[in-house]
Design a protein around this motif. Sequence first.
Motif, short mmCIF file in Angstrom:
data_model
loop_
_atom_site.label_atom_id
_atom_site.label_comp_id
_atom_site.label_asym_id
_atom_site.label_seq_id
_atom_site.Cartn_x
_atom_site.Cartn_y
_atom_site.Cartn_z
N GLY A 159 0.82 -1.20 0.00
CA GLY A 159 0.00 0.00 0.00
C GLY A 159 0.86 1.25 0.00
N ASN A 160 0.22 2.41 -0.11
CA ASN A 160 0.98 3.65 -0.18
C ASN A 160 1.70 3.97 1.13
N HIS A 161 1.13 3.61 2.28
CA HIS A 161 1.82 3.83 3.55
C HIS A 161 2.99 2.85 3.71
N ASP A 162 2.84 1.67 3.17
CA ASP A 162 3.95 0.71 3.18
C ASP A 162 5.11 1.24 2.33
N GLU A 163 4.77 1.76 1.15
CA GLU A 163 5.80 2.33 0.27
C GLU A 163 6.49 3.51 0.94
N ALA A 164 5.69 4.39 1.56
CA ALA A 164 6.26 5.57 2.20
C ALA A 164 7.18 5.18 3.35
N THR A 165 6.81 4.14 4.08
CA THR A 165 7.65 3.69 5.19
C THR A 165 8.95 3.09 4.69
N ALA A 166 8.87 2.32 3.63
CA ALA A 166 10.07 1.65 3.11
C ALA A 166 10.96 2.58 2.32
N SER A 167 10.36 3.52 1.56
CA SER A 167 11.13 4.30 0.60
C SER A 167 11.10 5.80 0.83
N GLY A 168 10.27 6.26 1.76
CA GLY A 168 10.12 7.69 1.99
C GLY A 168 8.80 8.19 1.42
N PRO A 169 8.15 9.14 2.11
CA PRO A 169 6.85 9.63 1.65
C PRO A 169 6.94 10.41 0.36
N ARG A 170 5.87 10.34 -0.42
CA ARG A 170 5.79 11.12 -1.64
C ARG A 170 5.36 12.55 -1.32
N PRO A 171 5.68 13.49 -2.21
CA PRO A 171 5.16 14.86 -2.04
C PRO A 171 3.63 14.81 -2.01
N GLY A 172 3.05 15.60 -1.14
CA GLY A 172 1.60 15.63 -1.06
C GLY A 172 1.04 14.88 0.13
N LEU A 187 10.64 -0.30 13.21
CA LEU A 187 10.79 -1.53 12.43
C LEU A 187 12.25 -1.92 12.29
N SER A 188 12.48 -3.20 12.18
CA SER A 188 13.83 -3.71 11.96
C SER A 188 14.20 -3.54 10.48
N GLU A 189 15.48 -3.69 10.19
CA GLU A 189 15.92 -3.63 8.80
C GLU A 189 15.27 -4.73 7.97
N ALA A 190 15.10 -5.89 8.57
CA ALA A 190 14.46 -7.01 7.86
C ALA A 190 13.01 -6.68 7.54
N GLN A 191 12.30 -6.05 8.48
CA GLN A 191 10.91 -5.69 8.22
C GLN A 191 10.80 -4.62 7.14
N LEU A 192 11.69 -3.64 7.18
CA LEU A 192 11.68 -2.60 6.15
C LEU A 192 11.98 -3.18 4.77
N ALA A 193 12.93 -4.10 4.71
CA ALA A 193 13.26 -4.73 3.43
C ALA A 193 12.10 -5.56 2.91
N TRP A 194 11.40 -6.23 3.82
CA TRP A 194 10.23 -7.04 3.42
C TRP A 194 9.13 -6.15 2.87
N LEU A 195 8.86 -5.02 3.53
CA LEU A 195 7.87 -4.07 3.03
C LEU A 195 8.26 -3.57 1.64
N ASP A 196 9.52 -3.23 1.48
CA ASP A 196 10.00 -2.67 0.22
C ASP A 196 9.85 -3.66 -0.93
N ALA A 197 9.98 -4.94 -0.62
CA ALA A 197 9.94 -5.97 -1.66
C ALA A 197 8.52 -6.41 -2.03
N LEU A 198 7.52 -5.93 -1.32
CA LEU A 198 6.15 -6.34 -1.62
C LEU A 198 5.75 -5.90 -3.03
#
Length: 247
Positions: A64-77, A93-104
């Motif tokens: 989701g968009n909040h998952d993306e923002a958490t893993a990669s940084g929020p979008r403008p807006g 979140l741990s590094e492993a959790q952030l990496a898992w979110l990013d890979a979804l």
Amino acid sequence: MRIALLTDLHANREALDACLAHAGRQGADKYAFTGDLVGYGGDPARVLDTVMAHAARGAIVVKGNHDEATASGPRPGMHAEAREVIAWTRGQLSEAQLAWLDALPLTSELGNMMFVHASAHEPQRWEYVMGVAEAERSLRASHSRMVFSGHVHAPALYRRADDGRMGAHAPKPGAMVRIAPQHQYLVIPGSVGQPRDGNCAACYAIYDDEARELTYFRVAYDHGAAARRVIAEGLPIVFAMRLVEGI
């Protein structure tokens, strides 16, 4: 196969646990989480641990968009209060959790079913499906008969008939909807972790792909405890009030 459809968990541990327990009693034998696992709520690590455990057992999970923002940084807006929670969530979140979110993935498919957080039309744009026009755009973008999504935090159901005509249905909790095989459907179960339709009870749905039956549910949970957790973590109080008021 009875698929429990859960979306917009938003780091709400109490709501997620209540919905999973309810789905178990309903005989769910597969789970699909259609995004926004984190954001707004006060227990992101525990919620992610739960979803990751289900994914290890074969659950479908999309970003989701909040998952993306958490893993990669929020979008403008993204508004300031949401950005504040995103920054706090990253620290929980741990590094492993952030990496898992990013890979979804943004989308997933199973048989004649598609799973996406927002619209199937350009999922990366995070378009809100607020009515028939947006629903038709989403359905036309998918070859699947059943499209399951979230993002709008309120239950909804749209149908595209075999002749192309669109219709909307107001789902009632506990009432079974028969799915016609010749039509195409867009199913929005409503939010587990932050409903916004004036009802603070958590939302989810179950789809039986063999019987072709769809049922929406509302599940009461300790929303007061979830709200107090938001406040205790120092997050914006507006997100606690949403849990209490369901808006």
